[in-house]
Each structure stands twice: as structure tokens, then as C-alpha cells.
Write a protein that holds these residues in place. Structure first.
Motif, PDB file in Angstrom:
ATOM      1  N   UNK A  50     -19.317 -22.096 -61.085  1.00  0.00           N
ATOM      2  CA  UNK A  50     -18.492 -23.083 -60.385  1.00  0.00           C
ATOM      3  C   UNK A  50     -17.854 -24.072 -61.360  1.00  0.00           C
ATOM      4  N   UNK A  51     -18.615 -24.466 -62.364  1.00  0.00           N
ATOM      5  CA  UNK A  51     -18.089 -25.447 -63.313  1.00  0.00           C
ATOM      6  C   UNK A  51     -17.350 -24.789 -64.475  1.00  0.00           C
ATOM      7  N   UNK A  52     -17.278 -23.466 -64.480  1.00  0.00           N
ATOM      8  CA  UNK A  52     -16.539 -22.769 -65.523  1.00  0.00           C
ATOM      9  C   UNK A  52     -17.342 -22.519 -66.772  1.00  0.00           C
ATOM     10  N   UNK A  53     -18.683 -22.501 -66.662  1.00  0.00           N
ATOM     11  CA  UNK A  53     -19.521 -22.345 -67.849  1.00  0.00           C
ATOM     12  C   UNK A  53     -20.237 -21.009 -67.894  1.00  0.00           C
ATOM     13  N   UNK A  54     -19.790 -20.040 -67.116  1.00  0.00           N
ATOM     14  CA  UNK A  54     -20.506 -18.758 -67.033  1.00  0.00           C
ATOM     15  C   UNK A  54     -20.598 -18.072 -68.390  1.00  0.00           C
ATOM     16  N   UNK A  55     -19.563 -18.201 -69.215  1.00  0.00           N
ATOM     17  CA  UNK A  55     -19.535 -17.512 -70.498  1.00  0.00           C
ATOM     18  C   UNK A  55     -19.770 -18.459 -71.674  1.00  0.00           C
ATOM     19  N   UNK A  56     -20.281 -19.635 -71.373  1.00  0.00           N
ATOM     20  CA  UNK A  56     -20.560 -20.609 -72.416  1.00  0.00           C
ATOM     21  C   UNK A  56     -22.067 -20.702 -72.651  1.00  0.00           C
ATOM     22  N   UNK A  57     -22.493 -21.169 -73.822  1.00  0.00           N
ATOM     23  CA  UNK A  57     -23.938 -21.240 -74.106  1.00  0.00           C
ATOM     24  C   UNK A  57     -24.676 -22.244 -73.235  1.00  0.00           C
ATOM     25  N   UNK A  58     -23.983 -23.245 -72.704  1.00  0.00           N
ATOM     26  CA  UNK A  58     -24.625 -24.229 -71.830  1.00  0.00           C
ATOM     27  C   UNK A  58     -23.566 -24.818 -70.908  1.00  0.00           C
ATOM     28  N   UNK A  59     -24.029 -25.498 -69.875  1.00  0.00           N
ATOM     29  CA  UNK A  59     -23.103 -26.071 -68.895  1.00  0.00           C
ATOM     30  C   UNK A  59     -23.009 -27.587 -69.001  1.00  0.00           C
ATOM     31  N   UNK A  60     -23.459 -28.142 -70.119  1.00  0.00           N
ATOM     32  CA  UNK A  60     -23.368 -29.575 -70.309  1.00  0.00           C
ATOM     33  C   UNK A  60     -24.271 -30.378 -69.394  1.00  0.00           C
ATOM     34  N   UNK A  61     -25.259 -29.724 -68.796  1.00  0.00           N
ATOM     35  CA  UNK A  61     -26.166 -30.420 -67.891  1.00  0.00           C
ATOM     36  C   UNK A  61     -25.675 -30.492 -66.466  1.00  0.00           C
ATOM     37  N   UNK A  62     -24.597 -29.765 -66.153  1.00  0.00           N
ATOM     38  CA  UNK A  62     -23.998 -29.844 -64.819  1.00  0.00           C
ATOM     39  C   UNK A  62     -24.969 -29.412 -63.730  1.00  0.00           C
ATOM     40  N   UNK A  63     -25.558 -28.225 -63.877  1.00  0.00           N
ATOM     41  CA  UNK A  63     -26.460 -27.716 -62.841  1.00  0.00           C
ATOM     42  C   UNK A  63     -27.638 -28.658 -62.636  1.00  0.00           C
ATOM     43  N   UNK A  64     -28.169 -29.212 -63.729  1.00  0.00           N
ATOM     44  CA  UNK A  64     -29.301 -30.127 -63.615  1.00  0.00           C
ATOM     45  C   UNK A  64     -28.912 -31.379 -62.830  1.00  0.00           C
ATOM     46  N   UNK A  65     -27.711 -31.882 -63.059  1.00  0.00           N
ATOM     47  CA  UNK A  65     -27.254 -33.073 -62.339  1.00  0.00           C
ATOM     48  C   UNK A  65     -27.103 -32.782 -60.847  1.00  0.00           C
ATOM     49  N   UNK A  66     -26.504 -31.635 -60.536  1.00  0.00           N
ATOM     50  CA  UNK A  66     -26.323 -31.270 -59.131  1.00  0.00           C
ATOM     51  C   UNK A  66     -27.664 -31.110 -58.439  1.00  0.00           C
ATOM     52  N   UNK A  67     -28.580 -30.397 -59.084  1.00  0.00           N
ATOM     53  CA  UNK A  67     -29.881 -30.146 -58.459  1.00  0.00           C
ATOM     54  C   UNK A  67     -30.696 -31.431 -58.332  1.00  0.00           C
ATOM     55  N   UNK A  68     -30.550 -32.355 -59.278  1.00  0.00           N
ATOM     56  CA  UNK A  68     -31.258 -33.633 -59.173  1.00  0.00           C
ATOM     57  C   UNK A  68     -30.733 -34.444 -57.987  1.00  0.00           C
ATOM     58  N   UNK A  69     -29.417 -34.450 -57.817  1.00  0.00           N
ATOM     59  CA  UNK A  69     -28.842 -35.168 -56.678  1.00  0.00           C
ATOM     60  C   UNK A  69     -29.200 -34.466 -55.370  1.00  0.00           C
ATOM     61  N   UNK A  70     -29.237 -33.151 -55.412  1.00  0.00           N
ATOM     62  CA  UNK A  70     -29.654 -32.381 -54.243  1.00  0.00           C
ATOM     63  C   UNK A  70     -31.075 -32.748 -53.836  1.00  0.00           C
TER      64      UNK A  70
END
Length: 281
Positions: A211-231
Motif C-alpha cells: 500500500x505504501x509502495x515499499x513491496x520491493x524495498x528493503x524496509x517500509x520506513x516504519x509505516x506498517x508499525x505505525x499503522x498497526x500501533x494506531x490500530x
């Protein structure tokens, strides 16, 4: 020899016979096992069809042991009805939704009435898409901080920061590209994109990376962690528990993946190249 001595000698003889018998049986069993393995190896060598059938059976068993992918129901997009209110009195909502609306309103400093309408929409479309509505709202929070007019430097627009030029087909189904700034329409398109990302990745965390465009990158910049923490915090609020009012995350607006980063597959374009600066969001 006394009677007790005879009994003792008899017991020793019995135990010795049992041990010797056990050893012989064990040796025989290992011999039989070795013969069985050798016979099986010869048979599989002589009969490739049996070997192939065995491999297929083993592969089927291994696949059956794998965890099932996340099931997400596909929801058809449709225009937002003209009479659909974009603001609702939170007091008219069910207790759980009202609690979520008030908490989001306070944290992100937005009016509770339009947030209440978004919460209602998230619960509605979430039930049909088999997605937790608080997950949808968490993505909105991290992406735009509930600013329906947000736009990134690369063209991601609206509440869920969908790349409008990439997902024009979806916006055509909800009223055209300008519907990106209709909060309810943007929410519907964003959920549709999220569904496709999760389905492709096979997991929630992987779907967030797409979703954030990081599928082919080594990391997502903490995006998933931020979303899941807010979730997690929103789930606490929805469950009637006090959640820690963590500082509101800055909108993910001016981020862009490195120019030399691998481009996601054209079969499912990402919502935008929004990863490289996420760590500082």
C-alpha cells in the motif's frame, strides 16, 4: 541353596532372559527397518511414477500445513449517494463507534461530526470487506491525519492518499477523479486498493508494504508499525478501554521512494512512492 537364594536366582534368570529377548527383537526390528528402506529405495528407483506420486503427496501435505492467507472479501465500488451525510452527530452512533469518533476528533483536532460520518462509513465498508474498521481508520490517521484535501508531492490525494492518476478506473466508478476529495469516496477507493494489496501479499503486514509502495524495498520506513500501533490504540478505544493518546502522526505527504528503487509490478500499482522519508514522519 536356600529357598530365598533359589528365588533370587530365578528372578535374575528371568530378567536376563527378558533383556536378551528385548535386544534380539530390537536388532531384528532395525534389520527389518533397514530392509524396508532398501526395498522402498529400490522400488522408487525402478518405478519413477511411484516416486512422483509420493513427491506430489508430500508436497500436498506440506502445503496443507501452511497458514492460510488473509481472507479479504472483494467489495464492488459504487458512487456515494447524494443524500449520504458527510457529517453526523456522534451521539447518534452506537457506543463503540461514538467512542472511536470522539477519540479521533480529540487526537487529530478535527470536528467530531465529519469524523463520525467517516467512522460510520469505515464500519459499513469494513464489514463488507472483512476488514477491521479500526484498521481502515488507522490508515487514514497515518496517511493524512484526517485531512480530506491532503496531497503529496507525487500526487497521492485525499484521506487515504490514493494515487489518483494510477487508480483512475476505480475513481470512475465512484464519480470521477475529483471524487478523490470526497471523504467517503476516497475512503471507498482506498479500501479497494488496500484489499488488492493484502490479497496480493497474502498478509496484512505485506499488504501495508504494498500500500505504501515499499513491496520491493528493503524496509517500509516504519509505516506498517505505525499503522498497526494506531490500530491497536483504536481497538482499545472501541473496546471501552482508555488508550494512550500518542502524539498524532504527521501526514505522509512529501515522501518519495528513491529513483533507483525497484518499481512495483504494473499489475498492481502502489498508492504512491511514499517510503523514503517515512522514518521522519
Amino acid at each position: 541353596m536356600t529357598a530365598s537364594g533359589k528365588v533370587t536366582a530365578g528372578v535374575r534368570t528371568f530378567v536376563s532372559d527378558v533383556i536378551n529377548g528385548f535386544v534380539e527383537v530390537t536388532h531384528s526390528s532395525f534389520a527389518l527397518l533397514g530392509l524396508a528402506v532398501a526395498f522402498a529405495a529400490i522400488t522408487l528407483t525402478a518405478r519413477p511414477d511411484l516416486r512422483e506420486a509420493g513427491e506430489q503427496h508430500l508436497m500436498g501435505w506440506l502445503q496443507s500445513r501452511q497458514p492460510a492467507p488473509v481472507a479479504v472479501a472483494q467489495v464492488e465500488l459504487e458512487p456515494v449517494p447524494a443524500d449520504r451525510p458527510i457529517a453526523i452527530n456522534p451521539k447518534e452512533l452506537p457506543r463503540e463507534q461514538a467512542a472511536v469518533a470522539y477519540w479521533l476528533s480529540k487526537k487529530y483536532r478535527v470536528a467530531p461530526e465529519p469524523v463520525a460520518a467517516l467512522v460510520t462509513e469505515a464500519y459499513d465498508i469494513g464489514s463488507r470487506a472483512k476488514l477491521d474498521p479500526t484498521l481502515i481508520l488507522a490508515i487514514v490517521a497515518i496517511e493524512s491525519s484526517f485531512n480530506p484535501f491532503a496531497q503529496s508531492a507525487v500526487g497521492a490525494q485525499g484521506l487515504m492518499q490514493v494515487m489518483t492518476r494510477v487508480h483512475t478506473d476505480k475513481y470512475e466508478e465512484v464519480g470521477g477523479h475529483l471524487a478523490a476529495f470526497n471523504p467517503l469516496a476516497n475512503l471507498r477507493v482506498g479500501v479497494k486498493v488496500l484489499q488488492e494489496c493484502i490479497a496480493r501479499a497474502g498478509s496484512l503486514e505485506g499488504g501495508l508494504r504494498y500500500y505504501v509502495g515499499a513491496a520491493n524495498l528493503p524496509h517500509d520506513g516504519g509505516y506498517a508499525a505505525k499503522v498497526l500501533a494506531e490500530h491497536f490504540r483504536l481497538r482499545q478505544v472501541a473496546g471501552g478501554r482508555a488508550a494512550s493518546p500518542a502524539p498524532a502522526a504527521k501526514p505522509v505527504l512529501s515522501t518519495k521512494a528513491p529513483a533507483d528503487a525497484a518499481t512495483p509490478s504494473a499489475a498492481l500499482p502502489a498508492t504512491g512512492e511514499k517510503v523514503a522519508l517515512l522514518a521522519g514522519a
